[in-house]
Structures are given as structure tokens and as C-alpha cells.
Design an enzyme around this catalytic site. Structure first.
Site, PDB file in Angstrom:
ATOM      1  N   ARG A   1       0.886  -1.176   0.000  1.00  0.00           N
ATOM      2  CA  ARG A   1       0.000   0.000   0.000  1.00  0.00           C
ATOM      3  C   ARG A   1       0.916   1.216   0.000  1.00  0.00           C
ATOM      4  O   ARG A   1       1.684   1.418   0.950  1.00  0.00           O
ATOM      5  CB  ARG A   1      -0.907  -0.015   1.224  1.00  0.00           C
ATOM      6  CG  ARG A   1      -1.694   1.276   1.387  1.00  0.00           C
ATOM      7  CD  ARG A   1      -2.850   1.166   2.364  1.00  0.00           C
ATOM      8  NE  ARG A   1      -3.966   0.452   1.774  1.00  0.00           N
ATOM      9  CZ  ARG A   1      -5.222   0.532   2.204  1.00  0.00           C
ATOM     10  NH1 ARG A   1      -5.535   1.293   3.240  1.00  0.00           N
ATOM     11  NH2 ARG A   1      -6.180  -0.151   1.613  1.00  0.00           N
TER      12      ARG A   1
ATOM     13  N   HIS B   1      -7.124   0.837  -6.707  1.00  0.00           N
ATOM     14  CA  HIS B   1      -7.374  -0.052  -5.563  1.00  0.00           C
ATOM     15  C   HIS B   1      -8.021  -1.337  -6.105  1.00  0.00           C
ATOM     16  O   HIS B   1      -9.192  -1.624  -5.854  1.00  0.00           O
ATOM     17  CB  HIS B   1      -8.294   0.658  -4.568  1.00  0.00           C
ATOM     18  CG  HIS B   1      -8.336   0.020  -3.214  1.00  0.00           C
ATOM     19  ND1 HIS B   1      -7.536  -1.039  -2.848  1.00  0.00           N
ATOM     20  CD2 HIS B   1      -9.101   0.303  -2.108  1.00  0.00           C
ATOM     21  CE1 HIS B   1      -7.806  -1.368  -1.600  1.00  0.00           C
ATOM     22  NE2 HIS B   1      -8.750  -0.575  -1.133  1.00  0.00           N
TER      23      HIS B   1
ATOM     24  N   GLN C   1      -9.993  -3.999  -3.902  1.00  0.00           N
ATOM     25  CA  GLN C   1     -11.332  -3.582  -3.491  1.00  0.00           C
ATOM     26  C   GLN C   1     -12.371  -4.013  -4.531  1.00  0.00           C
ATOM     27  O   GLN C   1     -13.468  -4.468  -4.197  1.00  0.00           O
ATOM     28  CB  GLN C   1     -11.360  -2.058  -3.322  1.00  0.00           C
ATOM     29  CG  GLN C   1     -12.705  -1.518  -2.894  1.00  0.00           C
ATOM     30  CD  GLN C   1     -13.081  -1.938  -1.486  1.00  0.00           C
ATOM     31  OE1 GLN C   1     -12.273  -1.822  -0.574  1.00  0.00           O
ATOM     32  NE2 GLN C   1     -14.295  -2.433  -1.299  1.00  0.00           N
TER      33      GLN C   1
ATOM     34  N   ASP D   1     -17.380   7.222  -2.243  1.00  0.00           N
ATOM     35  CA  ASP D   1     -16.186   7.050  -1.413  1.00  0.00           C
ATOM     36  C   ASP D   1     -15.954   8.388  -0.718  1.00  0.00           C
ATOM     37  O   ASP D   1     -16.580   9.408  -1.072  1.00  0.00           O
ATOM     38  CB  ASP D   1     -14.992   6.667  -2.319  1.00  0.00           C
ATOM     39  CG  ASP D   1     -13.714   6.327  -1.535  1.00  0.00           C
ATOM     40  OD1 ASP D   1     -13.791   6.165  -0.301  1.00  0.00           O
ATOM     41  OD2 ASP D   1     -12.645   6.237  -2.177  1.00  0.00           O
TER      42      ASP D   1
ATOM     43  N   CYS E   1     -16.419   1.514  -0.263  1.00  0.00           N
ATOM     44  CA  CYS E   1     -15.277   0.674   0.124  1.00  0.00           C
ATOM     45  C   CYS E   1     -14.979   0.761   1.619  1.00  0.00           C
ATOM     46  O   CYS E   1     -14.343  -0.124   2.168  1.00  0.00           O
ATOM     47  CB  CYS E   1     -14.048   1.061  -0.690  1.00  0.00           C
ATOM     48  SG  CYS E   1     -13.508   2.765  -0.430  1.00  0.00           S
TER      49      CYS E   1
ATOM     50  N   ARG F   1     -13.475  -8.925   0.948  1.00  0.00           N
ATOM     51  CA  ARG F   1     -12.039  -8.663   0.780  1.00  0.00           C
ATOM     52  C   ARG F   1     -11.254  -9.925   1.128  1.00  0.00           C
ATOM     53  O   ARG F   1     -10.292 -10.288   0.463  1.00  0.00           O
ATOM     54  CB  ARG F   1     -11.582  -7.492   1.676  1.00  0.00           C
ATOM     55  CG  ARG F   1     -12.254  -6.159   1.413  1.00  0.00           C
ATOM     56  CD  ARG F   1     -11.893  -5.608   0.048  1.00  0.00           C
ATOM     57  NE  ARG F   1     -10.458  -5.492  -0.114  1.00  0.00           N
ATOM     58  CZ  ARG F   1      -9.717  -4.464   0.334  1.00  0.00           C
ATOM     59  NH1 ARG F   1     -10.302  -3.440   0.924  1.00  0.00           N
ATOM     60  NH2 ARG F   1      -8.405  -4.429   0.151  1.00  0.00           N
TER      61      ARG F   1
END
Ligand code: CP
Ligand code: NVA
Length: 308
Positions: A104, A131, A134, A219, A259, A287
Site C-alpha cells: 500500500r 485499488h 477492493q 467514497d 469501500c 475482501r
């Protein structure tokens, strides 16, 4: 041989992604039934995280443990990366010791450079640009709730950010249409849009984007690293909250996705995220299952995946 990396959804074909999600659903069932499946015994996953995480860290660590492997979590303070050791050297060294590296990073370029020099698969666990993990969970969630996403319409309301970019890639790979409503100046990257062909429509008005949609997604308005812009962004995004009125414009069976982490009263009204159309907890749980399928795909040679 060059390892297979997962830096964006476009690193896998449509067929590979669809198979991966079928496998994620199988692994979820096996887990629910209490079946042990440990193909990654003696394998190690390194996790280099430059930013905070709840879901991504926990799901990767737990997933690796359920598959029989182990993981080590490294913040910038734990390695010489934080003191200026070159990314290429770190990649060369770590990839001689571990089997997969999950990163990340603040900048997408960091993960790309790491992957260039890594002898083992590198997985993007979020950058400023993408991402992809996700989206594995999100598309799995849609399929479980409503069946195939092919031909459907999704509406992204808010910032044209990293998660939005991965939704754009998902539209291309999974064959659905994505309406994106952003305020002026917050559109997704032209480069990411270009690779999506005609799967995306950019719209200014959130109501127009949501009308008839099968999924409504949003988001946070200020992503990690944008804390200084927060006050300005709150002004610029006014009118872009996903509220009950907006959801009423979507298809009556529409799902709401986010998310997480979510900020109730800003990008989403509490009654929506905590309401009957919201599938955010399934997205979060998936996830785990989707990333287990990804680890298996990258680390277990095809045809050996069913060995206990
Ligand atoms: N959605 C997501 O990636 O959450 P975290 O930042 O908690 O990992
Ligand atoms: N866009 C958000 C996603 C968090 C999972 C961020 O980058 O902070």
C-alpha cells in the site's frame, strides 16, 4: 521468468477475473463449512504499508493464515525504505526471501518500480491511482446479490479517485456501464478513462448519473494524503451526498456500495449506508475471500489448487 503482478485489474483478462471470483465464492463456502484448505503452507507474504488500513491489512493477514501461510507487516519505520534505501534494492532483497509482496503506497509509481525488480508477485493494496483488490470484493458482492454484472449500469458519485479508477477498469473487464458524476476539477484521470473504451460516461449531475442505475457507489471526499484539502473539498462536493432521494432515482433493486471507511453525513447519508440497499459489510467481508482467491491464483500452480 517474470512474475505475474496484480497492480491494476487490467493485469488479468476478463476470463481470469471471472474465474477468480467464482473461486472466491467457492472459498467462502468452504470457509463457512469449516473446511481447512492450506495450499500456502511454508509460504510467506510481506506487507509494506505506507498508509493506514483496517480492512486490507486484516483481510490479507487472516487470508494468508487461513491458507496455511504466514505474513509479516512492515510500516515505513520498520525497513530501510523509510531511510532512503532504493526501492529496487529492497525489492531484489525481499523477493529472494518471501513468496508474495503486498504494497500500500502513497504513489503508484513506487509499487510499479518495486514490481519491476521483484522476483515474486507484487499485489497493489491501494495507491493514489488504483485499488484493484477492493474491486475484486465489490464485483463478488454484486454477483452474490444479483448475479452477473455484465450489461448492468453502475453510478459513481463523488471524487474521481483511486477507487473510481478501479471501477473504470472493472467496467471494461466485467462488461458493464459506469456513469461517473464528479464536481468540476475532480474527474478521473484521462489516461485511465482512455483505457476504458466506451464503458464510461462522465456526467456533472449526480441525479442524472444515478437514474436507473443498478448500483450506486461513493467514497470519501478526502482520501488518505489529502487531509490538507479537506475544507475546500467539503465545499466543492456539496450536493454530491448519496442520500435517500438519490437512491430513489436508481433502479428499485439497486445496491449501495462504499469501500469504507465512510463518513456519514458527508458522502453518504446514514439512512443509506445503514439501510436495506447497502451491502457495505458484504463488500468488506469479501475482501478476505477475494484476496484468498487472488493469492491462490498467483501462488498455486494451476491444476494443484484443490490439493488439501
Ligand atoms: N477499503 C479499504 O481498503 O479499507 P482499509 O483502508 O481499511 O484497508
Ligand atoms: N479513496 C480512499 C480509499 C480508502 C480505502 C483513500 O485512498 O483514502
Amino acid at each position: 521468468m517474470t512474475p505475474h503482478h496484480f497492480l491494476t485489474l487490467l493485469d488479468l483478462s476478463s476470463a481470469e477475473l471471472e474465474q477468480l471470483l467464482r473461486r472466491a465464492i467457492d472459498l467462502k463456502t468452504m470457509h463457512r463449512l469449516g473446511e481447512q484448505y492450506t495450499p500456502l503452507r511454508q509460504r510467506t507474504m510481506a506487507m509494506i504499508f505506507e498508509k493506514s488500513s483496517t480492512r486490507t491489512r486484516v483481510s490479507f493477514e487472516v487470508g494468508m493464515s487461513q491458507l496455511g501461510g504466514s505474513s509479516l507487516f512492515l510500516s515505513p519505520r520498520d525497513t530501510h525504505l523509510g531511510r532512503g534505501e532504493p526501492i529496487a534494492d529492497t525489492a531484489r532483497v525481499m523477493s529472494r526471501m518471501v513468496d508474495v509482496i503486498v504494497i500500500r503506497a502513497n504513489e503508484h509509481d513506487m509499487v510499479a518500480r518495486f514490481a519491476e525488480h521483484s522476483l515474486v508477485p507484487v499485489i497493489n493494496a491501494l495507491t493514489d491511482r488504483h485499488h484493484p483488490c477492493q474491486l475484486l470484493a465489490d464485483i463478488q458482492t454484486y454477483i452474490e446479490a444479483r448475479g452477473s454484472i455484465r450489461g448492468r449500469t453502475a453510478a459513481w458519485i463523488g471524487d474521481g479517485n483511486n477507487v473510481c479508477h478501479s471501477w473504470i477498469n472493472a467496467a471494461k473487464r466485467f462488461g458493464f456501464h459506469l456513469n461517473i458524476a464528479t464536481p468540476a476539477g475532480y474527474q478521473p484521470s484521462a489516461e485511465v478513462l482512455e483505457a476504458s473504451g466506451d464503458c464510461v460516461t462522465l456526467i456533472r449531475d449526480p441525479q442524472e448519473a444515478a437514474r436507473g442505475a443498478d448500483i450506486v457507489i461513493t467514497d470519501t471526499w478526502a482520501s488518505m494524503g489529502q487531509e490538507d484539502e479537506k475544507a475546500q473539498r467539503l465545499k466543492d462536493f456539496s450536493g454530491y451526498m448519496v442520500d435517500r432521494r438519490l437512491m430513489q432515482l436508481a433502479h428499485k433493486d439497486a445496491l449501495f456500495m462504499h469501500c469504507l471507511p465512510a463518513y456519514r453525513g458527508y458522502e453518504v447519508e446514514a439512512a443509506v449506508i445503514d439501510g436495506p440497499q447497502s451491502v457495505v459489510w458484504d463488500e468488506a467481508e469479501n475482501r478476505l475471500h477475494a484476496q484468498k482467491a487472488l493469492l491462490e491464483y498467483l501462488l498455486v500452480p494451476a491444476g494443484t489448487g484443490s490439493q488439501p
